[in-house]
Design a protein around this motif. Structure first.
Motif, PDB file in Angstrom:
ATOM      1  N   MET A   3       0.844  -1.170   0.000  1.00  0.00           N
ATOM      2  CA  MET A   3       0.000   0.000   0.000  1.00  0.00           C
ATOM      3  C   MET A   3       0.884   1.227   0.000  1.00  0.00           C
ATOM      4  SD  MET A   3      -1.464   0.229   3.857  1.00  0.00           S
ATOM      5  CE  MET A   3      -0.366  -0.047   5.214  1.00  0.00           C
ATOM      6  N   SER A   4       0.302   2.334  -0.331  1.00  0.00           N
ATOM      7  CA  SER A   4       1.015   3.601  -0.349  1.00  0.00           C
ATOM      8  C   SER A   4       0.448   4.502   0.744  1.00  0.00           C
ATOM      9  CB  SER A   4       0.850   4.263  -1.714  1.00  0.00           C
ATOM     10  OG  SER A   4       1.519   5.491  -1.744  1.00  0.00           O
ATOM     11  N   VAL A   5       1.353   5.122   1.502  1.00  0.00           N
ATOM     12  CA  VAL A   5       0.966   6.054   2.561  1.00  0.00           C
ATOM     13  C   VAL A   5       1.576   7.400   2.196  1.00  0.00           C
ATOM     14  CG1 VAL A   5       1.143   6.592   5.008  1.00  0.00           C
ATOM     15  CG2 VAL A   5       0.896   4.218   4.284  1.00  0.00           C
ATOM     16  N   SER A   9       5.399  10.267  -0.397  1.00  0.00           N
ATOM     17  CA  SER A   9       4.637   9.030  -0.419  1.00  0.00           C
ATOM     18  C   SER A   9       5.592   7.852  -0.296  1.00  0.00           C
ATOM     19  CB  SER A   9       3.857   8.945  -1.734  1.00  0.00           C
ATOM     20  OG  SER A   9       3.238   7.694  -1.876  1.00  0.00           O
ATOM     21  N   ILE A  69      -2.573   1.122   8.993  1.00  0.00           N
ATOM     22  CA  ILE A  69      -3.184   2.292   8.340  1.00  0.00           C
ATOM     23  C   ILE A  69      -3.595   3.327   9.389  1.00  0.00           C
ATOM     24  CG2 ILE A  69      -5.207   3.104   7.046  1.00  0.00           C
ATOM     25  CD1 ILE A  69      -5.048   0.435   5.465  1.00  0.00           C
ATOM     26  N   ALA A  74      -0.404  10.970   8.376  1.00  0.00           N
ATOM     27  CA  ALA A  74      -0.615  10.631   6.962  1.00  0.00           C
ATOM     28  C   ALA A  74      -1.922  11.251   6.493  1.00  0.00           C
ATOM     29  CB  ALA A  74      -0.651   9.116   6.761  1.00  0.00           C
ATOM     30  N   VAL A 116      -3.967   7.271   2.008  1.00  0.00           N
ATOM     31  CA  VAL A 116      -3.605   5.857   1.950  1.00  0.00           C
ATOM     32  C   VAL A 116      -4.268   5.298   0.702  1.00  0.00           C
ATOM     33  CG1 VAL A 116      -3.773   3.602   3.077  1.00  0.00           C
ATOM     34  CG2 VAL A 116      -3.524   5.660   4.467  1.00  0.00           C
ATOM     35  N   SER A 117      -3.506   4.569  -0.105  1.00  0.00           N
ATOM     36  CA  SER A 117      -4.099   4.004  -1.316  1.00  0.00           C
ATOM     37  C   SER A 117      -3.336   2.762  -1.741  1.00  0.00           C
ATOM     38  CB  SER A 117      -4.084   5.030  -2.457  1.00  0.00           C
ATOM     39  OG  SER A 117      -2.749   5.348  -2.803  1.00  0.00           O
ATOM     40  N   GLN A 176      -7.959   7.437   2.851  1.00  0.00           N
ATOM     41  CA  GLN A 176      -8.189   7.973   4.173  1.00  0.00           C
ATOM     42  C   GLN A 176      -7.697   9.407   4.198  1.00  0.00           C
ATOM     43  OE1 GLN A 176      -9.462   5.733   6.368  1.00  0.00           O
ATOM     44  NE2 GLN A 176      -9.558   7.018   8.141  1.00  0.00           N
TER      45      GLN A 176
END
Length: 185
Positions: free
Chosen positions: A1-3, A70, A85, A93, A96-97, A157
């Motif tokens: 995931m990417s934060v 990111s 998350i 953050a 989130v994706s 988010q």
């Protein structure tokens, strides 16, 4: 995931500094959740400028700098994903994706699927040969293809939530495709 962390500020230096501080807190929170440094990789760092018109006749100009950072995060224990998350969002953050799921031992699973695909091809060929009154021989050629299908979801988010978001990994399927040509007599 990417934060991701994104901030806005009146100066480029301020925006970058604020984003860097927040990203540091997010990285600390990820470490606090047991995420190893090797499972965190910077994806993008960005800085941009926007000019906004303000005032009664929109004659005033306001320059705003937007900085972002990111990171890609690998979570090995799926049951911890929601907590990871939430910890990242609580630490600052702003996005989130790209939550994806895949099998950590996909090579072994693919080898197993490949063997089952060959066994299935041989069984079907033997049934066809018997039906035609022939005997199935050795393989003349074998062609292999691979198709991976993974369960994928996306979680976005933008503000801290009271509880960790629920994460459901679904089912990951690994399929092996085999074409086998057998000799018959």
């Amino acid at each position: 995931m990417s934060v991701a962390v994104t901030t806005r500020h009146g100066t480029a230096t301020g925006a970058l500094a604020d984003t860097s501080r927040r990203t540091g807190r997010v990285l600390d929170a990820l470490a606090g959740q047991g995420i190893a440094k090797a499972d965190i990789q910077t994806q993008t760092v960005g800085l941009g400028r926007t000019v906004r018109r303000t005032g009664k006749h929109r004659r005033k100009r306001r320059v705003v700098y937007r900085a972002s950072n990111s990171v890609d995060v690998t979570v090995h224990d799926v049951s911890k994903t929601g907590a990871v998350i939430q910890a990242a969002v609580d630490a600052g953050a702003t996005g989130v994706s790209g939550v994806e799921f895949s099998a950590s031992n996909s090579d072994g699973l693919y080898d197993q699927a490949l063997g089952l695909a060959y066994d299935n091809a041989r069984s079907k060929a033997a049934a066809l040969a018997a039906r035609a009154g022939m005997t199935l021989g050795d393989p003349i050629s074998i062609q292999e293809g691979q198709q991976d299908v993974f369960a994928v979801s996306d979680v976005a988010q933008s503000a801290p939530a009271a509880t960790a978001p629920p994460i459901e990994p679904g089912t990951a399927t690994i399929t092996a495709l085999v074409t086998v040509v057998f000799s018959m007599s």
